[in-house]
Design a protein around this motif. Structure first.
Motif, PDB file in Angstrom:
ATOM      1  N   VAL A  34       0.860  -1.182   0.000  1.00 46.85           N
ATOM      2  CA  VAL A  34       0.000   0.000   0.000  1.00 46.85           C
ATOM      3  C   VAL A  34       0.896   1.232   0.000  1.00 46.85           C
ATOM      4  O   VAL A  34       1.577   1.523   0.992  1.00 46.85           O
ATOM      5  CB  VAL A  34      -0.925   0.016   1.238  1.00 46.85           C
ATOM      6  CG1 VAL A  34      -1.754   1.288   1.266  1.00 46.85           C
ATOM      7  CG2 VAL A  34      -1.813  -1.213   1.255  1.00 46.85           C
ATOM      8  N   VAL A  35       0.904   1.931  -1.117  1.00 42.87           N
ATOM      9  CA  VAL A  35       1.788   3.088  -1.272  1.00 42.87           C
ATOM     10  C   VAL A  35       0.955   4.309  -1.631  1.00 42.87           C
ATOM     11  O   VAL A  35       0.112   4.268  -2.528  1.00 42.87           O
ATOM     12  CB  VAL A  35       2.851   2.835  -2.369  1.00 42.87           C
ATOM     13  CG1 VAL A  35       3.735   4.066  -2.543  1.00 42.87           C
ATOM     14  CG2 VAL A  35       3.701   1.615  -2.012  1.00 42.87           C
ATOM     15  N   VAL A  36       1.212   5.409  -0.926  1.00 42.67           N
ATOM     16  CA  VAL A  36       0.549   6.682  -1.224  1.00 42.67           C
ATOM     17  C   VAL A  36       1.614   7.747  -1.443  1.00 42.67           C
ATOM     18  O   VAL A  36       2.728   7.649  -0.927  1.00 42.67           O
ATOM     19  CB  VAL A  36      -0.408   7.104  -0.079  1.00 42.67           C
ATOM     20  CG1 VAL A  36      -1.532   6.106   0.073  1.00 42.67           C
ATOM     21  CG2 VAL A  36       0.356   7.239   1.233  1.00 42.67           C
ATOM     22  N   GLY A  37       1.259   8.762  -2.215  1.00 39.21           N
ATOM     23  CA  GLY A  37       2.206   9.844  -2.487  1.00 39.21           C
ATOM     24  C   GLY A  37       2.516   9.954  -3.978  1.00 39.21           C
ATOM     25  O   GLY A  37       1.994   9.197  -4.801  1.00 39.21           O
ATOM     26  N   LYS A  38       3.370  10.886  -4.301  1.00 39.44           N
ATOM     27  CA  LYS A  38       3.724  11.134  -5.697  1.00 39.44           C
ATOM     28  C   LYS A  38       4.619  10.025  -6.240  1.00 39.44           C
ATOM     29  O   LYS A  38       5.595   9.632  -5.591  1.00 39.44           O
ATOM     30  CB  LYS A  38       4.429  12.486  -5.816  1.00 39.44           C
ATOM     31  CG  LYS A  38       3.529  13.674  -5.467  1.00 39.44           C
ATOM     32  CD  LYS A  38       4.265  14.993  -5.643  1.00 39.44           C
ATOM     33  CE  LYS A  38       3.332  16.165  -5.355  1.00 39.44           C
ATOM     34  NZ  LYS A  38       4.024  17.477  -5.515  1.00 39.44           N
ATOM     35  N   SER A  39       4.291   9.561  -7.419  1.00 36.18           N
ATOM     36  CA  SER A  39       5.065   8.483  -8.032  1.00 36.18           C
ATOM     37  C   SER A  39       6.488   8.924  -8.370  1.00 36.18           C
ATOM     38  O   SER A  39       7.377   8.098  -8.534  1.00 36.18           O
ATOM     39  CB  SER A  39       4.365   7.989  -9.308  1.00 36.18           C
ATOM     40  OG  SER A  39       4.218   9.057 -10.243  1.00 36.18           O
TER      41      SER A  39
END
Length: 274
Positions: free
Chosen positions: A85-90
């Motif tokens: 689960v990854v959030v934020g700018k790629s």
């Protein structure tokens, strides 16, 4: 009457008596067999009933039964089991891995104190955040709140990464995070109440149904298993734990997590330059 006729009559009478006794013996035998057969059926039926009751009693229930359910992975998750689960700018080059247990009071303290700074840096693209949920407090202080809240976070992630992150923040807020001894997160209604403070989740039927039905219960257990595996791999003790490039971020004492904004900034800058 001659002696011959008298003897013949006695013989015939004895023969009739013998035949009648044989017929009665056969009737008695048949009756006994029927009784025995009925008793056997009754015993087998009783044994079957007991066996069924034992099987039913030994069937897993509650969260034990969840282990046998089909895994449903939330949208916006990746990996074989949907536990990445990854959030934020790629475009962010670094990833900050955050290990948290929903019931953890120290996690709540970290989120309330350092959380706004973490969000600011996340939005600025300094790093992405990979979230790993834990549920060990349910074992240490018996309950279901950690697992249930983690499942609800899965339902929020299914809506969007932004809804997930905002919901996580709300769960750890001073307004909604319960005392460690209070298993408030075990209540679906309470989790939905907290979710109604998040715009994307407010009165969201799909989210509410997923929480009520436990759609992501199995996912919560699998995610918790990832925490257990990583804990052994990296040797950290509990939550919150922050990790970047396989190294644990600590506060000024070099042991505990950075629990102040100043300590977090110092640890982060060091990790970003590594």
């Amino acid at each position: 009457m001659s002696k011959r006729n008298s003897q013949a009559s006695k013989t015939a009478a004895r023969e009739r008596l013998r035949e009648e006794r044989e017929r009665q013996a056969k009737r008695d035998k048949a009756k006994r067999q029927a009784i025995v057969a009925g008793s056997v059926v009754a015993v087998l039926a009783a044994a079957g009933g007991i066996g069924y009751a034992v099987v039913q009693a030994n069937k897993p229930s509650g969260w034990d039964a969840v282990k046998d359910q089909k895994l449903v992975k939330p949208a916006h998750s990746t990996g074989t089991d949907g536990t990445t689960v990854v959030v934020g700018k790629s475009t962010a080059k670094k990833t900050l891995v955050m290990y948290e247990d929903p019931r953890c009071p120290v996690c709540a303290q970290f989120e309330q104190t350092v959380g706004p700074t973490v969000k600011q840096d996340l939005d600025a693209g300094k790093f992405k955040i990979q979230y790993v949920g834990a549920t060990f407090i349910d074992n240490n202080i018996p309950g279901e709140g950690s697992k249930n809240a983690l499942s609800a976070l899965g339902a929020a992630l299914n809506v969007s990464p932004e809804a997930f992150f905002e919901y996580k923040t709300a769960l750890y807020s001073t307004k909604f995070h319960p005392d460690e001894q209070d298993d408030k997160f075990a209540s679906d209604d309470y989790l939905i109440k907290v979710a109604n403070t998040v715009s994307a989740l407010k009165d969201n039927t799909a989210f509410r149904n997923a929480v009520k039905k436990g759609t992501y219960d199995k996912w919560a257990l699998v995610m918790s298993g990832k925490f257990d595996t990583d804990q052994k791999k990296y040797g950290f003790q509990g939550t919150p734990t922050l990790l970047m490039d396989g190294k644990i971020l600590t506060g000024g004492d070099g042991k505990n997590p950075p629990m102040s904004v100043a300590d977090f900034n110092t640890a982060l800058q060091k990790a970003l330059k590594a």
